[in-house]
Scaffold this active site. Structure first.
Site, short mmCIF file in Angstrom:
data_model
loop_
_atom_site.label_atom_id
_atom_site.label_comp_id
_atom_site.label_asym_id
_atom_site.label_seq_id
_atom_site.Cartn_x
_atom_site.Cartn_y
_atom_site.Cartn_z
N CYS A 96 16.49 5.08 1.61
CA CYS A 96 17.08 3.76 0.93
C CYS A 96 18.59 4.36 0.73
O CYS A 96 19.42 3.53 0.91
CB CYS A 96 16.34 3.43 -0.17
SG CYS A 96 17.06 1.92 -0.90
N CYS A 97 18.65 5.46 0.25
CA CYS A 97 20.29 5.78 -0.44
C CYS A 97 21.10 6.15 1.02
O CYS A 97 21.89 5.85 0.91
CB CYS A 97 20.11 6.99 -1.20
SG CYS A 97 19.61 6.83 -2.77
N CYS A 154 16.34 2.44 -9.97
CA CYS A 154 16.49 3.83 -9.85
C CYS A 154 17.02 4.40 -11.37
O CYS A 154 17.52 5.46 -11.14
CB CYS A 154 16.93 4.30 -8.56
SG CYS A 154 16.12 4.00 -7.11
N CYS A 187 22.38 11.01 -4.74
CA CYS A 187 22.10 9.92 -3.76
C CYS A 187 22.43 10.44 -2.27
O CYS A 187 21.88 9.58 -1.25
CB CYS A 187 22.73 8.58 -3.95
SG CYS A 187 24.30 8.45 -3.90
S1 SF4 Z 1 19.71 4.43 -5.76
FE1 SF4 Z 1 17.52 3.45 -5.47
S2 SF4 Z 1 17.88 1.35 -4.94
FE2 SF4 Z 1 20.01 2.49 -4.60
S3 SF4 Z 1 20.15 2.96 -2.67
FE3 SF4 Z 1 19.31 4.75 -3.76
S4 SF4 Z 1 16.84 4.37 -3.75
FE4 SF4 Z 1 18.07 2.47 -2.98
#
Ligand code: SF4
Length: 247
Positions: free
Chosen positions: A119-120, A203, A226
């Site tokens: 996701c990041c 998060c 991230c």
């Molecule tokens: S911090 Fe969480 S919601 Fe944001 S991009 Fe990363 S995993 Fe995805």
């Protein structure tokens, strides 16, 4: 930057000259050094106002890149709009995830619950690599005190053939708060609720007294960064992985 001088030698020299300098002198030196090849990356989080204010004092037209992950707290977006207006920043750019990649890998928007690294990567690292590709150097607001993983954070860092600049690396939380009060800078709306490092809503949690400032990020997952400050960004900035990557 002088093209004949290797970037790593330039970074070494800049650290020799400015690692003990105050933040405004570091910002001025970077503007002089990198000119139109310079940008800033801001999360518009809990401490962002200080660096953005310093930048606005010297170069309000500096491009400021914001990762619009579509997972932010609504309060962060309101705070972004407030800071942009109050500081007079004139070139704030939202970096969006690739819509086709989201459709393919996160059609329900729930990837953060099952694979945070992926996701990041989709929502932060890849968009930042695209956004930063035209620049030679960029400011971040990272500080050494924020987490054990940042204890040795230098002012100037090499990222592939580019330079990441951390003018506030040696600042303490007390210095940040004193600067914020002196210049009457607004606080992030969530700062008073225990949120001391603020990222995406799914998060981020408030931290307790005595915890690292970043302990509320990806809490319980073992993840601490991230990817935008790790090797993933450097990977995407190499020419073979990014058509616009030549600095
Ligand atoms: S911090 Fe969480 S919601 Fe944001 S991009 Fe990363 S995993 Fe995805």
């Amino acid at each position: 930057m002088q093209p004949e001088q290797p970037v790593c030698a330039r970074v070494h020299k800049l650290n020799q000259l400015y690692s003990e300098a105050d933040a405004t002198a570091i910002i001025a030196a970077a503007i002089e050094e990198f000119g139109a090849g310079l940008a800033a990356v801001s999360s518009f989080g809990a401490d962002s106002a200080v660096l953005l204010h310093m930048i606005a004092q010297q170069l309000p037209s500096l491009p400021v890149l914001f990762l619009q992950t579509n997972k932010h707290f609504p309060a962060t977006l309101r705070y972004q709009a407030q800071l942009v207006q109050e500081l007079g920043l004139t070139d704030v750019r939202d970096l969006l995830p690739d819509s086709a990649a989201l459709k393919a890998h996160d059609p329900l928007g729930a990837l953060c619950l099952t694979d945070k690294d992926c996701c990041c990567d989709l929502r932060k690292t890849q968009p930042l690599a695209q956004g930063i590709a035209p620049f030679q150097a960029w400011f971040t607001g990272r500080k050494q005190f924020q987490a054990a993983t940042r204890r040795d954070l230098p002012v100037f860092e090499l990222v592939g053939q580019r330079v990441r600049i951390n003018p506030l690396s040696r600042w303490s939380a007390q210095q940040l708060e004193a600067y914020r009060q002196k210049h009457h800078l607004p606080t992030h709306p969530l700062a008073g609720q225990g949120y001391r490092s603020i990222g995406c809503m799914p998060c981020t949690r408030p931290v307790d007294e005595g915890e690292d400032q970043r302990a509320g990020r990806w809490s319980g997952s073992g993840k601490t960064e991230c990817g935008i400050h790790l090797s993933g960004l450097e990977h995407y900035l190499t020419p073979q992985n990014n058509k616009g990557a030549q600095p």
